[in-house]
Design a protein around this motif. Structure first.
Motif, PDB file in Angstrom:
ATOM      1  N   SER A 285       0.657  -1.315  -0.025  1.00 47.05           N
ATOM      2  CA  SER A 285      -0.052   0.187  -0.014  1.00 47.05           C
ATOM      3  C   SER A 285       1.007   1.296   0.031  1.00 47.05           C
ATOM      4  N   VAL A 286       0.333   2.295  -0.528  1.00 43.30           N
ATOM      5  CA  VAL A 286       0.782   3.653  -0.434  1.00 43.30           C
ATOM      6  C   VAL A 286       0.730   4.259   0.958  1.00 43.30           C
ATOM      7  N   THR A 287       1.526   4.914   1.576  1.00 43.37           N
ATOM      8  CA  THR A 287       1.653   5.514   2.922  1.00 43.37           C
ATOM      9  C   THR A 287       1.826   6.882   2.780  1.00 43.37           C
ATOM     10  N   SER A 288       1.818   7.539   3.926  1.00 43.38           N
ATOM     11  CA  SER A 288       2.288   9.087   3.974  1.00 43.38           C
ATOM     12  C   SER A 288       3.385   9.268   4.972  1.00 43.38           C
ATOM     13  N   THR A 289       4.225  10.188   4.822  1.00 40.50           N
ATOM     14  CA  THR A 289       5.160  10.617   5.774  1.00 40.50           C
ATOM     15  C   THR A 289       4.408  11.751   6.806  1.00 40.50           C
ATOM     16  N   PRO A 290       4.863  12.124   7.789  1.00 45.07           N
ATOM     17  CA  PRO A 290       4.283  13.208   8.827  1.00 45.07           C
ATOM     18  C   PRO A 290       4.299  14.569   8.060  1.00 45.07           C
ATOM     19  N   ALA A 291       4.984  14.528   7.001  1.00 48.47           N
ATOM     20  CA  ALA A 291       4.872  15.922   6.042  1.00 48.47           C
ATOM     21  C   ALA A 291       3.802  15.959   5.102  1.00 48.47           C
ATOM     22  N   GLY A 292       3.202  14.718   5.044  1.00 48.02           N
ATOM     23  CA  GLY A 292       1.918  14.479   3.893  1.00 48.02           C
ATOM     24  C   GLY A 292       2.434  13.965   2.552  1.00 48.02           C
ATOM     25  N   ASP A 293       3.688  13.684   2.375  1.00 49.34           N
ATOM     26  CA  ASP A 293       4.150  13.201   1.052  1.00 49.34           C
ATOM     27  C   ASP A 293       3.962  11.857   1.198  1.00 49.34           C
ATOM     28  N   PHE A 294       3.894  11.173  -0.094  1.00 50.23           N
ATOM     29  CA  PHE A 294       3.589   9.800  -0.339  1.00 50.23           C
ATOM     30  C   PHE A 294       4.783   8.898  -0.748  1.00 50.23           C
ATOM     31  N   VAL A 295       4.569   7.728   0.076  1.00 52.12           N
ATOM     32  CA  VAL A 295       5.821   6.892   0.025  1.00 52.12           C
ATOM     33  C   VAL A 295       5.325   5.365  -0.095  1.00 52.12           C
ATOM     34  N   PHE A 296       6.139   4.518  -0.909  1.00 54.69           N
ATOM     35  CA  PHE A 296       5.579   3.310  -1.328  1.00 54.69           C
ATOM     36  C   PHE A 296       6.916   2.407  -1.660  1.00 54.69           C
ATOM     37  N   ILE A 297       6.652   1.228  -1.775  1.00 52.87           N
ATOM     38  CA  ILE A 297       7.637   0.520  -2.288  1.00 52.87           C
ATOM     39  C   ILE A 297       7.547  -0.256  -3.638  1.00 52.87           C
ATOM     40  N   THR A 298       8.544  -0.187  -4.490  1.00 55.57           N
ATOM     41  CA  THR A 298       8.368  -0.564  -5.880  1.00 55.57           C
ATOM     42  C   THR A 298       8.900  -1.962  -6.101  1.00 55.57           C
ATOM     43  N   ASP A 299       8.835  -2.741  -7.315  1.00 55.11           N
ATOM     44  CA  ASP A 299       9.248  -4.115  -7.161  1.00 55.11           C
ATOM     45  C   ASP A 299      10.737  -4.002  -7.560  1.00 55.11           C
ATOM     46  N   ARG A 300      11.461  -2.757  -7.515  1.00 61.87           N
ATOM     47  CA  ARG A 300      12.898  -2.653  -7.536  1.00 61.87           C
ATOM     48  C   ARG A 300      13.615  -2.840  -6.196  1.00 61.87           C
ATOM     49  N   GLY A 301      12.388  -2.706  -5.443  1.00 57.93           N
ATOM     50  CA  GLY A 301      12.930  -3.247  -3.887  1.00 57.93           C
ATOM     51  C   GLY A 301      13.267  -2.111  -3.008  1.00 57.93           C
ATOM     52  N   ASN A 302      13.111  -0.765  -3.622  1.00 61.19           N
ATOM     53  CA  ASN A 302      13.216   0.252  -2.536  1.00 61.19           C
ATOM     54  C   ASN A 302      11.955   1.144  -2.419  1.00 61.19           C
TER      55      ASN A 302
END
Length: 368
Positions: A285-302
């Motif tokens: 799933s996509v999540t968000s940082t405390p600042a509100g920006d989006f973070v996720f994991i890709t199949d590249r592994g990062n």
């Protein structure tokens, strides 16, 4: 930046060697208590926050795929495995209650605001409602049958993958096949939305706008009014979607297996931005940082972080720290704590904690 790492392993007497334990569930941090890490060996592990030692372990019957749910008011944890066993533990690892229904639980267990009732989907198209104190079954609802069930498909009973979600009015939504069903607290079905295709991802709900987002496997992203059960708009990512969307400040971000990402303004009902990150978003799933920006994991592994405002690149994680035979690829979802740490894990048994450089920012409101 990686702060600490732990390699979860199981010692095999038969092979006389240590074997990596795949971690499918997202690590969950409880501030000043520890980090809950659940593995494919069936163990629920409470690690210290720096991942240096294990405080206690509790074993279930089978592999744990679903991310554990923390009951902060009760200071308890609820976890389910793929054999259908559900347990409630306190923060010390003592078992409070247990139930075994024999139905595979693949995604998260959710609770009401009072932490008295839990809901979870199981394979073979069931939605369970149980009391948390004793895990008594209060009701079970049948979910819609997917089209391929009539063809006696081998995969016909491997649904739903998505977790149920609860609205601000207490209505329970469950996605299965190509439909979203809404149930009252007593298990009465109140509406259904038919989607353009099957859904494998958990829908996201924005309470402030009263809108939900349901991504389908054919790339269609459906925005709906969750009070009325009415479709409001459909956008097309043009790639298979199995990743669950994330929310930030009345915007929703979702990505597909081709690396396309879309951010939707749920207030204006319009596409805010689109980008391609060059690597797909698999289950997670996509999540968000405390600042509100989006973070996720890709199949590249990062892990990759994109700006909430315009989708511009902010940072990408790196797990290369020189350990012998280390696998650096991340899988599934991230957990970002309020104290600024991030936790991630992999199918190869590695669990990482990250720290961030301090910077001044104006945090976006935490609208859910």
């Amino acid at each position: 930046m990686v702060e600490n790492v732990s390699h979860v392993q199981h010692y095999s007497k038969k092979l006389d060697m240590k074997i990596s334990v795949p971690i499918s569930a997202t690590p969950v941090c409880i501030s000043n208590i520890g980090v809950i890490i659940c593995g494919s060996d069936g163990f629920i592990n409470m690690y210290s926050e720096d991942l240096s030692d294990i405080k206690w372990r509790h074993r279930l019957n089978s592999r744990i795929y679903a991310t554990p749910t923390v009951l902060f008011k009760k200071k308890q944890i609820i976890v389910g495995d793929v054999d259908g066993t559900v347990v409630v533990l306190d923060y010390e690892g003592k078992r409070i209650s247990r139930i075994a229904n024999g139905k595979c639980i693949y995604n998260n267990i959710v609770t009401n605001e009072e932490e008295t009732i839990a809901y979870f989907n199981t394979f073979e198209r069931k939605l369970y409602c149980v009391s948390i104190d004793k895990l008594d079954v209060l009701w079970v609802a049948n979910l819609p049958t997917p089209w391929f069930k009539t063809q006696e498909s081998f995969a016909a009973n491997r649904d739903p993958y998505a977790a149920p979600v609860i609205t601000d009015q207490g209505t329970i939504l469950s996605a299965n096949g190509n439909k979203i069903s809404a149930f009252t607290k007593k298990g009465i079905r109140v509406w259904e939305i038919e989607l353009p295709a099957m859904i494998r991802a958990t829908p996201a709900l924005c309470f402030r706008s009263k809108r939900g987002v349901a991504p389908c496997v054919n790339g269609k992203v459906v925005v709906f009014d969750y009070d009325l059960g009415k479709t409001l708009m459909i956008e097309d990512l043009q790639g298979r979607i199995v990743n669950s969307p994330g929310l930030s400040n009345m915007s929703c971000c979702v990505g597909d297996l081709s690396g396309n990402l879309l951010c939707i303004d749920l207030n204006e009902l319009s596409a805010k931005w689109r980008v391609n990150v060059g690597a797909g978003l698999d289950h997670g799933s996509v999540t968000s940082t405390p600042a509100g920006d989006f973070v996720f994991i890709t199949d590249r592994g990062n892990a990759i972080c994109l700006s909430y405002e315009d989708g511009s690149f902010i940072w990408e994680s790196m797990q290369t720290i020189g350990l012998p035979n280390q696998s650096t690829k991340l899988n599934q979802s991230l957990n970002i704590t309020n104290n600024g740490k991030m936790y991630a894990s992999s199918y190869d048994g590695y669990v990482y904690s990250y720290i961030f450089e301090e910077e001044k920012y104006e945090a976006y409101p935490d609208y859910k």
